[in-house]
Write an enzyme that holds these catalytic residues in place. Structure first.
Site, PDB file in Angstrom:
ATOM      1  N   HIS A  60       0.834  -1.204   0.000  1.00  0.00           N
ATOM      2  CA  HIS A  60       0.000   0.000   0.000  1.00  0.00           C
ATOM      3  C   HIS A  60       0.871   1.257   0.000  1.00  0.00           C
ATOM      4  O   HIS A  60       2.032   1.212   0.406  1.00  0.00           O
ATOM      5  CB  HIS A  60      -0.859   0.058   1.276  1.00  0.00           C
ATOM      6  CG  HIS A  60      -1.966  -0.942   1.326  1.00  0.00           C
ATOM      7  ND1 HIS A  60      -2.142  -1.793   2.387  1.00  0.00           N
ATOM      8  CD2 HIS A  60      -2.968  -1.210   0.458  1.00  0.00           C
ATOM      9  CE1 HIS A  60      -3.208  -2.549   2.174  1.00  0.00           C
ATOM     10  NE2 HIS A  60      -3.725  -2.218   1.009  1.00  0.00           N
ATOM     11  N   CYS A  70      -2.591   0.754   9.894  1.00  0.00           N
ATOM     12  CA  CYS A  70      -3.718  -0.045   9.391  1.00  0.00           C
ATOM     13  C   CYS A  70      -4.558  -0.672  10.486  1.00  0.00           C
ATOM     14  O   CYS A  70      -5.631  -1.200  10.218  1.00  0.00           O
ATOM     15  CB  CYS A  70      -3.225  -1.109   8.413  1.00  0.00           C
ATOM     16  SG  CYS A  70      -1.898  -2.076   9.061  1.00  0.00           S
TER      17      CYS A  70
HETATM   18  C1  CIR Z   1      -3.349  -7.683   3.399  1.00  0.00           C
HETATM   19  O1  CIR Z   1      -2.532  -8.162   2.633  1.00  0.00           O
HETATM   20  O2  CIR Z   1      -4.368  -7.160   3.003  1.00  0.00           O
HETATM   21  C2  CIR Z   1      -3.086  -7.784   4.891  1.00  0.00           C
HETATM   22  N1  CIR Z   1      -2.408  -8.985   5.193  1.00  0.00           N
HETATM   23  C3  CIR Z   1      -2.300  -6.601   5.375  1.00  0.00           C
HETATM   24  C4  CIR Z   1      -3.024  -5.319   5.222  1.00  0.00           C
HETATM   25  C5  CIR Z   1      -2.277  -4.180   5.803  1.00  0.00           C
HETATM   26  N2  CIR Z   1      -3.015  -2.993   5.623  1.00  0.00           N
HETATM   27  C6  CIR Z   1      -2.463  -1.788   5.517  1.00  0.00           C
HETATM   28  O3  CIR Z   1      -1.259  -1.633   5.524  1.00  0.00           O
HETATM   29  N3  CIR Z   1      -3.272  -0.759   5.369  1.00  0.00           N
END
Ligand code: CIR
Length: 403
Positions: free
Chosen positions: A312, A397
């Site tokens: 992201h 997040c």
């Molecule tokens: C994903 O791959 O969607 C999750 N394992 C990690 C998401 C992390 N989100 C973020 O950095 N906003």
């Protein structure tokens, strides 16, 4: 000034009180005008009051509905509510009176109805408009207290799924996740936000969604508007339903990104009135187009930036309270797009949660960056989120700031 989100209960209360107050004031004003213009005979009071009672009841109901729809937030909304409510209630009231009298629905009845709208009920209708714009708005504002004391910010969080270890991985190799440790780290993260004065609001946990703890990806909040996202990973699409319900309860205005557009909240970085959005693996051009259509009328400029080396945008850049964008070494595609940019020594250090004008929350895994940020005069609170970092998560997040 930051404002506290309006809860559903408060909105119901404000709409009910505004409607009842405007209804009673309209009733009283109408009776007084009729009383005064008919020789001030005390005997007129009761029949006049009885005559307008059904219309007053209907006016209260119509204004309550209008209030729930937000009519008392603006003077023109209140004016419209008073106009529609006043005319609607007097028409319905007269229709009921004609029906109750048993008179047939003929030309005479219609003439009587029309005559009442522009004649007998005109005072009632004008009073409804005037009181809605003045008293209605004042009551609404007082109950909602939007213009009073600044509120504590809210942090939206979501407890980890018991299947956290099955979360998506894109750039990292899978390593064992200690669920118990993750739960403890999450509790400590939430406690750190609470200790900084945040009101904590929990989205109900969802075991069937391993990545749901990364609540930031499901919603983007711009002022009073919550934009429900359209997650780029198919496994994460079901996460948004509960988040939508929670932000609705908080009284935020809802908007949403729809498929085929995709957008993860982790790709959205707000710096002042600029919304940087990452065009990468999770967010596509249609998602950005939809975000721009929602954010531009709210006064934001949406700037799309390429993200090719990380999951992201906010995996590699966030902003300090003064708006300086801080970025991870070697992972930011084009640092020149940011107005004021500072590269930090560690990748995990590029993620900060702004706690206030002088403080940030950071991961304990970036001590050199913590020291650098502290050296810039900020108070740095650190939390250990190592179990979430194994799943490509970071401090940002795990929560969404509202207000
Ligand atoms: C994903 O791959 O969607 C999750 N394992 C990690 C998401 C992390 N989100 C973020 O950095 N906003």
């Amino acid at each position: 000034m930051q404002t506290r989100p309006i809860t559903l209960t408060r909105r119901l209360l404000a709409a009910a009180l505004a409607a009842v107050t405007v209804g009673l004031a309209t009733h009283a004003a109408t009776v007084v005008v009729f009383f005064a213009t008919n020789g001030a005979a005390a005997i007129n009071l009761i029949p006049v009051s009885n005559y307008f009672a059904p219309a007053t009841g209907l006016l209260i109901v119509l204004l309550f509905v209008a209030g729930l729809l937000g009519a008392f937030r603006t003077w023109w909304g209140a004016l419209l509510a008073g106009l529609i409510g006043g005319v609607g209630a007097s028409v319905l009231g007269t229709v009921i009176a004609i029906a109750a009298s048993g008179a047939p629905w003929d030309q005479t009845a219609l003439d009587y109805l029309l005559g009442s709208i522009v004649g007998t009920s005109l005072v009632f209708e004008l009073a409804a408009i005037l009181t809605a714009v003045t008293i209605g708005r004042a009551v609404w504002d007082r109950v909602i207290a939007r213009r009073s004391a600044p509120a504590a910010p809210t942090a939206l969080v979501r407890a980890p799924s018991t299947r956290l270890a099955e979360g998506e991985l894109t750039h990292l190799e899978r390593t064992a996740v200690d669920q118990e440790r993750a739960d403890e780290q999450w509790e400590a993260y939430v406690a750190a936000l609470a200790a900084e004065g945040f009101d904590i609001v929990d989205v109900p946990a969802a075991d069937e969604h391993p990545d749901s703890v990364f609540v930031e990806d499901a919603v983007v909040v711009l002022g009073d508007t919550a934009i429900i996202t359209s997650p780029g990973a198919e496994s994460r699409r079901g996460e948004t339903d509960a988040v939508r319900e929670t932000v609705r309860e908080l009284g935020l205005t809802l908007a949403q990104i729809d498929l085929p557009g995709t957008l993860d909240g982790g790709d959205v970085l707000v710096v002042g009135s600029t919304v940087y959005v990452g065009r990468g693996g999770r967010t596509n051009a249609d998602g950005i187009r939809q975000l721009r259509a929602i954010a531009t009328p709210l006064g934001y400029t949406v700037v799309a930036v390429k993200v090719s080396k990380a999951l992201h945008l906010k995996s590699v850049v966030t902003a300090l309270p003064d708006g300086t964008v801080i970025g991870a070494p070697k992972l930011v595609d084009n640092p020149a797009v940011f107005e004021r940019y500072l590269q930090v020594p560690e990748a995990a250090g590029s993620a900060v949660v702004v706690l206030g004008p002088d403080a940030v929350l950071m991961s304990a895994s970036a001590p050199k960056t913590a020291a650098l940020v502290a050296d810039l005069g900020y108070r740095v609170v650190t939390v250990d989120i190592s179990e979430f970092e194994k799943l490509e998560g970071c401090v940002t997040c795990l929560s969404v700031r509202i207000g």
